[in-house]
Design a protein around this motif. Structure first.
Motif, short mmCIF file in Angstrom:
data_model
loop_
_atom_site.label_atom_id
_atom_site.label_comp_id
_atom_site.label_asym_id
_atom_site.label_seq_id
_atom_site.Cartn_x
_atom_site.Cartn_y
_atom_site.Cartn_z
N LEU A 1 27.32 57.70 27.61
CA LEU A 1 28.53 56.81 28.05
C LEU A 1 28.26 55.21 27.75
O LEU A 1 27.14 54.73 28.04
CB LEU A 1 28.61 56.76 29.52
N LEU A 2 29.18 54.59 26.65
CA LEU A 2 28.77 53.23 26.48
C LEU A 2 29.76 52.19 27.14
O LEU A 2 31.13 52.55 27.10
CB LEU A 2 29.30 53.41 24.88
N VAL A 3 29.32 51.34 27.58
CA VAL A 3 30.10 50.31 28.26
C VAL A 3 29.63 48.75 27.99
O VAL A 3 28.40 48.80 27.85
CB VAL A 3 29.82 50.52 30.18
N HIS A 4 30.53 48.11 27.96
CA HIS A 4 30.08 46.66 27.84
C HIS A 4 30.27 45.86 29.06
O HIS A 4 31.24 46.12 29.67
CB HIS A 4 31.23 46.02 26.88
N MET A 5 29.30 45.34 29.31
CA MET A 5 29.06 44.38 30.48
C MET A 5 29.17 42.66 30.02
O MET A 5 28.39 42.40 29.14
CB MET A 5 27.94 44.59 31.28
N VAL A 6 30.19 42.06 30.51
CA VAL A 6 30.15 40.77 30.08
C VAL A 6 29.95 39.68 31.46
O VAL A 6 30.82 39.73 32.13
CB VAL A 6 31.55 40.25 29.32
N HIS B 1 31.97 52.38 37.74
CA HIS B 1 31.83 53.94 37.97
C HIS B 1 31.16 54.67 36.82
O HIS B 1 31.49 54.50 35.55
CB HIS B 1 32.83 54.50 38.64
N VAL B 2 30.06 55.60 37.05
CA VAL B 2 29.39 56.30 35.94
C VAL B 2 29.39 57.53 36.55
O VAL B 2 29.13 57.87 37.64
CB VAL B 2 28.02 55.71 35.61
N PRO B 3 29.21 58.53 35.62
CA PRO B 3 29.11 60.03 36.11
C PRO B 3 27.54 60.37 36.22
O PRO B 3 26.75 59.64 35.67
CB PRO B 3 29.67 60.96 34.95
N VAL B 4 27.17 61.28 37.12
CA VAL B 4 25.83 61.47 37.47
C VAL B 4 25.37 62.33 36.26
O VAL B 4 25.84 63.26 35.55
CB VAL B 4 25.67 62.37 38.63
N ASN B 5 24.04 62.55 35.79
CA ASN B 5 23.08 63.03 35.11
C ASN B 5 23.63 62.77 33.59
O ASN B 5 23.51 63.89 32.74
CB ASN B 5 23.33 64.59 35.18
N ARG B 6 24.33 61.63 33.35
CA ARG B 6 24.74 61.63 31.92
C ARG B 6 24.23 60.04 31.43
O ARG B 6 24.16 59.07 32.32
CB ARG B 6 26.26 61.55 31.74
N ALA C 1 31.53 47.90 15.79
CA ALA C 1 30.59 48.13 14.64
C ALA C 1 29.11 47.77 14.61
O ALA C 1 28.08 48.12 14.26
CB ALA C 1 30.91 47.65 13.37
N ALA C 2 28.83 46.62 15.74
CA ALA C 2 27.51 46.00 15.76
C ALA C 2 26.73 46.68 16.93
O ALA C 2 25.76 46.33 17.01
CB ALA C 2 27.71 44.45 16.49
N SER C 3 27.40 47.77 17.61
CA SER C 3 26.68 48.52 18.55
C SER C 3 25.78 49.42 17.83
O SER C 3 26.09 49.89 17.04
CB SER C 3 27.77 49.06 19.52
N PRO C 4 24.63 49.72 18.47
CA PRO C 4 23.75 50.75 18.21
C PRO C 4 24.22 51.89 18.18
O PRO C 4 23.88 52.93 17.32
CB PRO C 4 22.51 50.68 18.84
N THR C 5 25.08 52.39 18.99
CA THR C 5 25.72 53.66 19.16
C THR C 5 27.33 53.59 19.34
O THR C 5 27.62 53.21 20.53
CB THR C 5 25.36 54.39 20.36
N PRO C 6 27.94 53.65 18.35
CA PRO C 6 29.29 53.39 18.43
C PRO C 6 30.08 54.49 19.31
O PRO C 6 29.63 55.37 19.19
CB PRO C 6 30.01 53.47 16.98
N GLY C 7 30.79 53.92 20.16
CA GLY C 7 31.55 54.63 21.24
C GLY C 7 32.43 55.96 20.64
O GLY C 7 33.26 55.43 19.64
N GLY C 8 32.40 57.24 20.95
CA GLY C 8 33.16 58.05 20.38
C GLY C 8 33.09 58.30 18.90
O GLY C 8 32.17 58.73 18.60
N PRO D 1 21.65 59.66 22.17
CA PRO D 1 22.72 59.63 20.95
C PRO D 1 23.95 59.22 21.37
O PRO D 1 24.31 59.63 22.82
CB PRO D 1 22.56 61.02 20.52
N GLY D 2 24.67 58.50 20.64
CA GLY D 2 25.86 57.92 20.96
C GLY D 2 27.16 58.89 21.73
O GLY D 2 27.60 58.71 22.79
N LYS D 3 27.26 60.21 21.09
CA LYS D 3 28.27 60.95 21.81
C LYS D 3 27.77 61.58 23.03
O LYS D 3 28.64 61.72 23.98
CB LYS D 3 27.98 62.45 20.76
N GLU D 4 26.39 61.47 23.07
CA GLU D 4 26.20 62.10 24.67
C GLU D 4 26.21 61.18 25.54
O GLU D 4 26.47 61.34 26.79
CB GLU D 4 24.69 62.25 24.46
#
Ligand SMILES: [Cu+2]
Length: 284
Positions: free
Chosen positions: A109-114, A165-170, A277-284, A104-107
């Motif tokens: 972390l959403l990052v864009h990689m270009v 950087h990303v947090p562990v277990n998320r 808006a095009a993202s499957p799980t809008p951030g925040g 789920p989006g809230k749980e």
């Protein structure tokens, strides 16, 4: 669960699985390789037997009736059966979970990689949780992703290059796209890879279960510098991650004041800007 099977190690799989789903990938690879190994040995033995048994000296004329026993039919049917079980019972369900069951989006972390030749750029939404607009016309050396300086949602956004950087277990969702050619975002220790294609947004996801530094490599032959297209994924504890985020946010705040003006002649191929808006799980 964490130790790698002998055959996977022999075939060059990186031993350190650092994601929650990685052991499933390791299992299926292990099973497939043993099965293919058995088939290889079986068919090789059969081939050598046939060469000797039906050599010209012993069998000067062809036998037009051929084999009458049903063994080969049974053998081939068993091979088809095992392959179907592998494909329908394991491979497709595992793949379906990876592409359909996003956290789920809230749980997450959403990052864009270009991606670009020859680097991985990251776009993070910053404290407001909203991605600012990106437009190819704003792309410059100091603004590699073309963040729109007039979009308030982008004011606090974080753009980094090479290291994430990303947090562990998320769970982490990385939305992949590219500025130029097709790249591939491959994190071997996370057992995850996805193509980065200009004009597309392709989400992949994984849950890191070990802190540490992992290598990100480009898995598509994308040009002369492809061999050097590497990045770093650092899995932090929650505290270290927040410290990194704060540091990047402060750097981004300093850079905003020097945002460049639009340069319509920027030599960048077409790249569909990422709309939250095009993202499957809008951030925040
Ligand atoms: Cu590449």
């Amino acid at each position: 669960m964490s130790s790698l099977a002998l055959i996977n190690e022999f075939l060059g799989m990186p031993p350190n699985n650092a994601s929650s789903h990685g052991f499933q990938i390791d299992h299926i690879l292990e099973f497939c390789h043993w099965f293919m190994g058995a088939l290889f040995v079986g068919w090789s033995v059969f081939f050598i037997y046939v060469l000797i048994r039906f050599r010209k000296r012993r069998q000067p004329t062809a036998d037009h009736l051929g084999v009458k026993s049903g063994i080969s039919t049974h053998l081939e049917f068993s091979v088809v059966l095992i392959e179907s079980v592998l494909l329908l019972g394991f491979a497709i369900p595992l793949w379906a979970r990876r592409v359909n069951q996003f956290p789920p989006g809230k749980e997450a972390l959403l990052v864009h990689m270009v991606a670009q030749q020859f680097n991985f750029n990251y776009h993070l939404p910053g404290p407001d949780g909203q991605f600012g607009r990106r437009d190819v016309n704003f792309v410059s050396n100091s603004n590699p992703l073309g963040l729109d300086p007039n979009d308030p949602a982008g004011k606090d956004d974080i753009v980094t290059s090479g290291e994430l950087h990303v947090p562990v277990n998320r769970p982490v969702i990385v939305e992949l796209s590219s500025k130029d050619v097709i790249h591939n975002y491959f994190v071997p220790s996370m057992r995850i890879a996805g193509d980065a294609i200009p004009g597309s947004l392709i989400p992949i996801w994984f849950t890191p279960i070990k802190t540490g530094t992992d290598e990100v490599i480009c898995g598509q032959l994308c040009g002369l510098g492809h061999y050097g297209m590497k990045g770093t994924l650092v899995v932090d504890t929650q505290r270290d991650y927040e410290a990194w985020l704060k540091e990047r946010a402060e750097l981004a705040g300093g850079a905003q004041s020097t945002a460049p003006s639009p340069s319509p002649g920027a030599p960048q191929p077409q790249n569909k800007p990422a709309e939250p808006a095009a993202s499957p799980t809008p951030g925040g």
